[in-house]
Scaffold this active site. Structure first.
Site, short mmCIF file in Angstrom:
data_model
loop_
_atom_site.label_atom_id
_atom_site.label_comp_id
_atom_site.label_asym_id
_atom_site.label_seq_id
_atom_site.Cartn_x
_atom_site.Cartn_y
_atom_site.Cartn_z
N HIS A 191 -8.55 10.07 -0.89
CA HIS A 191 -8.58 10.27 -2.35
C HIS A 191 -8.12 11.68 -2.72
O HIS A 191 -8.42 12.15 -3.81
CB HIS A 191 -10.01 10.05 -2.87
CG HIS A 191 -10.49 8.64 -2.69
ND1 HIS A 191 -11.74 8.32 -2.24
CD2 HIS A 191 -9.85 7.46 -2.88
CE1 HIS A 191 -11.87 6.99 -2.17
NE2 HIS A 191 -10.74 6.46 -2.56
N LYS B 74 -2.52 4.31 -2.88
CA LYS B 74 -1.34 3.45 -2.95
C LYS B 74 -1.09 2.79 -1.60
O LYS B 74 -1.22 3.42 -0.56
CB LYS B 74 -0.13 4.34 -3.30
CG LYS B 74 1.12 3.58 -3.61
CD LYS B 74 1.15 3.13 -5.05
CE LYS B 74 2.28 2.17 -5.34
NZ LYS B 74 1.99 0.79 -4.89
N LYS C 215 2.42 8.94 4.99
CA LYS C 215 3.73 8.56 4.47
C LYS C 215 3.97 9.18 3.09
O LYS C 215 5.00 9.78 2.83
CB LYS C 215 3.74 7.03 4.37
CG LYS C 215 5.07 6.42 4.11
CD LYS C 215 4.96 4.89 3.94
CE LYS C 215 4.46 4.18 5.16
NZ LYS C 215 4.63 2.71 5.06
N LYS D 263 -4.51 0.37 1.78
CA LYS D 263 -3.86 -0.86 2.23
C LYS D 263 -4.81 -2.02 1.99
O LYS D 263 -6.03 -1.85 2.02
CB LYS D 263 -3.55 -0.78 3.73
CG LYS D 263 -2.46 -1.72 4.15
CD LYS D 263 -1.12 -1.13 3.79
CE LYS D 263 0.04 -1.84 4.38
NZ LYS D 263 1.25 -1.00 4.33
N SER E 111 8.21 2.60 -5.34
CA SER E 111 6.99 2.19 -6.06
C SER E 111 6.53 3.30 -6.99
O SER E 111 6.05 3.05 -8.11
CB SER E 111 5.86 1.91 -5.06
OG SER E 111 5.96 0.60 -4.57
N1 GLU Z 1 3.94 -1.92 1.86
C1 GLU Z 1 4.84 -0.83 1.77
C2 GLU Z 1 4.52 0.22 2.82
O1 GLU Z 1 3.91 -0.06 3.81
C3 GLU Z 1 4.95 -0.28 0.35
C4 GLU Z 1 3.71 0.31 -0.20
C5 GLU Z 1 3.81 0.67 -1.68
O2 GLU Z 1 4.86 0.55 -2.26
O3 GLU Z 1 2.78 1.07 -2.23
O4 GLU Z 1 4.92 1.34 2.72
#
Ligand code: GLU
Length: 478
Positions: free
Chosen positions: A71, A77, A101, A113, A369
Site C-alpha cells: 500500500h 493494481k 513491476k 493480484k 492500464s
Molecule cells: N495482468 C497484467 C500483469 O500481470 C496487467 C496488470 C494490470 O494491468 O493491472 O501485469
C-alpha cells in the site's frame, strides 16, 4: 486469453518463496535496514474467499483470492486470473511481482493480484458472468476494489469481457460514483477502455527486447548483431501476450522459428508465417502438422530448439532445473510472470544467457492500464483536445517551409507530417518511452552493482530502492 498449461512444479520452494529468494539476493545491494526490507517483502492484505454459484442444477463453491501486496502507493493494481492452478501462494507471488513491476516502470501503484480457481473453458459465458459478478461484489463488500483502493485488470484466462462485468457490478453497487469506470482496467473501449490496451503487454515485450538488442556492447558479448531484424525467435504461448509479442517481432523483421502451445509445438529454422500458423490452428484446432514444420508433441521440447531469443509467454515455472541446461537461446524475454525458477536462473546465468526479467519486460500491460485509469479519471479521450491543434500547426509549418523552399512534399509525406496524435498513437509512444527509459535504469543499476549480477537482481534493486524510499517518506506509524 493465454492457454498454455504448466508442467509439474520442479522447484523445492513455492512460487512466493522463489520471489522472496530473488528479493533477498538483491536487497544486499540496497541501503535499507532489515525492517523496511521485511515490510516491502510482506503481503499487506490477503483476502481468501469462498462463495456459492448455481451452475446448472448444482451449487458450486468457488474458491477465490485477492492479495494486496503493498500500500506504499494507492490504488493497488494487478490482474485477475482464472486457472485451476490458482492458490494463495501463487496469488501472493504475483501480487508482489506487481509491486516491483509498477516501481520499475514508474507507475504510481502498489501491487495486487486476484485469482479464481476455475477452468474457464468448463463454463458457459452466462456461468462465467455469474462467477465474475459475484467475485466483484465480494470485493466491494470488503472494500477491496475502487478507483483509489484497488484496481483489477485482465490476466491469464480473463479479458475485456470479464472487466466489463466487473465495472458494471461495481457501478451498480456504487450509484453516482463519478469515477466508477476507473475501478478496473482492460475494459472494452466502448466501456471506458483505452485503445492499445489489448496488445500492450505483447508490444511492451517487443519494445523491451528491441532495446536490449539495440545496445551494441551487450550484443557483442553474446555474439549477436544489433537489432531485431533477422533474429530467430521462439515464442511459448499464443494467448494475448504471446500472440501480440510474436506479431510485433514478426512484423518488424524477426524470424519466428518456433511456437509452442499446450497441445504441442512446431519448429522451422527457416521461419514460420505467423498469420498462416494462427489460421492453421483455428481451422485444425492445433499447432501441430503445420506444413514444412517439425512437430513436438511434448510442447516444452520446442523451447529447447536453436534460436537467438526465447519468449516464454504463458505461465510460471516452465523453465526450471530439469530443462534449463538444454535451452539454446542467448536472450530469454520473460513475457509471462515467473516463467523461470531460481534454479533455471542459476543454470542459464552461468551460460551467459541474458534473462530479461518479467517485472520489467511484461510491464507494458500495467503501464497502459495506468493510462486507462488516467483517462477514466479525466473523463476525456487522449488526443481529443490536441489532435486538431497539432494538425493545424503541422500544416502551417509545412506550408511555410514549402513556401520558403519552393519545393513540395509528396501526398504521402504530407499526410504523415500533418498527422496529429490519436489516442492509440499517444498510448504506443507513452509505452515505448516507458520501456526504453526503464530498461536503461535497470542497465545502469546492473553496471553499478557490478560483475556477476544478473538483470533480475538489478531490476529488483531498482524496485526496492523506489519502494523503500516511498516507505521512508511515508514514515512508519508508531
Ligand atoms: N495482468 C497484467 C500483469 O500481470 C496487467 C496488470 C494490470 O494491468 O493491472 O501485469
Amino acid at each position: 486469453m493465454d492457454t498454455v498449461t504448466k508442467p509439474a512444479q520442479a522447484a523445492h520452494y513455492s512460487f512466493f518463496q522463489g520471489v522472496e529468494r530473488n528479493f533477498d539476493k538483491a536487497s544486499k545491494f540496497t541501503r535499507f535496514e532489515s525492517g523496511i526490507l521485511e515490510q516491502i517483502k510482506a503481503c499487506n492484505s490477503v483476502y481468501s474467499m469462498k462463495y456459492p454459484v448455481r451452475i446448472g442444477d448444482k451449487i458450486e463453491v468457488i474458491e477465490a483470492y485477492r492479495v494486496q501486496h503493498s500500500h506504499h502507493k494507492l490504488p493497488c493494481k494487478g490482474g485477475i486470473r482464472y486457472s485451476m492452478d490458482v492458490n494463495q501462494d501463487e496469488v501472493m507471488a504475483l501480487a508482489s511481482l506487481m509491486t516491483y513491476k509498477c516501481a520499475i516502470v514508474n507507475v504510481p501503484f502498489g501491487g495486487a493480484k486476484g485469482g479464481i480457481k476455475i477452468n474457464p473453458k468448463k463454463y458457459t459465458p452466462f456461468e462465467l458472468e455469474k462467477i465474475t459478478r459475484r467475485y466483484a461484489s465480494e470485493l466491494v463488500k470488503k472494500n477491496f476494489i475502487g478507483p483509489g483502493i484497488d484496481v483489477p485488470a485482465p490476466d491469464y484466462g480473463t479479458g475485456a469481457r470479464e472487466m466489463s462485468w466487473i465495472v458494471d457490478t461495481y457501478a451498480s453497487l456504487k450509484p453516482g460514483e463519478v469515477d466508477a469506470l476507473a475501478c478496473v482496467t482492460g475494459k472494452p473501449v466502448t466501456q471506458g477502455g483505452v485503445r492499445g490496451r489489448t496488445e500492450a503487454t505483447g508490444l511492451g515485450v517487443y519494445y523491451g527486447v528491441r532495446e536490449v538488442c539495440n545496445v551494441a556492447e551487450d550484443m557483442k558479448k553474446i555474439g549477436l548483431s544489433v537489432g531485431i531484424e533477422g533474429k530467430k525467435i521462439i515464442v511459448q504461448g499464443l494467448g494475448n501476450v504471446g500472440f501480440h509479442a510474436a506479431k510485433f517481432f514478426y512484423d518488424n523483421g524477426g524470424i519466428i522459428v518456433g511456437l509452442a502451445e499446450y497441445e504441442g509445438g512446431i519448429y522451422n529454422e527457416k521461419g514460420l508465417n505467423l498469420y498462416d500458423v494462427v489460421d492453421h490452428r483455428k481451422s485444425t484446432g492445433s499447432l501441430l502438422n503445420f506444413p514444412g514444420a517439425t512437430n513436438f508433441k511434448n510442447s516444452s521440447e520446442t523451447l529447447e530448439q536453436a534460436c537467438d531469443i526465447l519468449i516464454p509467454a504463458a505461465l510460471e515455472n516452465v523453465i526450471n532445473g530439469s530443462n534449463a541446461a538444454r535451452i539454446q537461446a542467448k536472450i530469454i524475454g520473460e513475457g509471462a510472470n515467473g516463467p523461470l525458477t531460481p534454479d533455471a536462473d542459476e543454470i542459464l546465468g552461468k551460460k551467459g544467457v541474458i534473462i530479461v526479467p518479467d517485472m520489467y519486460l511484461n510491464a507494458g500491460g500495467v503501464t497502459v492500464s495506468y493510462f486507462e485509469w488516467l483517462k477514466n479519471l479525466s473523463h476525456v479521450r487522449f488526443g481529443r483536445m490536441d489532435k486538431r491543434f497539432s494538425e493545424n500547426q503541422n500544416t502551417s509549418i509545412l506550408n511555410t517551409v514549402e513556401g520558403l523552399t519552393g519545393k513540395r512534399v509528396t501526398d504521402t509525406e504530407r499526410s504523415l507530417i500533418m498527422h496529429g496524435p490519436d489516442e492509440v498513437d499517444l498510448v504506443y509512444s507513452g509505452l515505448e518511452d516507458t520501456m526504453i527509459s526503464s530498461y536503461h535504469e535497470i542497465r545502469e543499476a546492473l553496471l553499478r552493482v557490478g560483475n556477476g549480477v544478473d538483470m533480475r537482481t538489478a531490476a529488483f534493486t531498482v524496485a526496492i530502492d523506489k519502494v523503500g524510499v516511498a516507505y521512508e517518506e511515508l514514515g512508519i506509524f508508531p
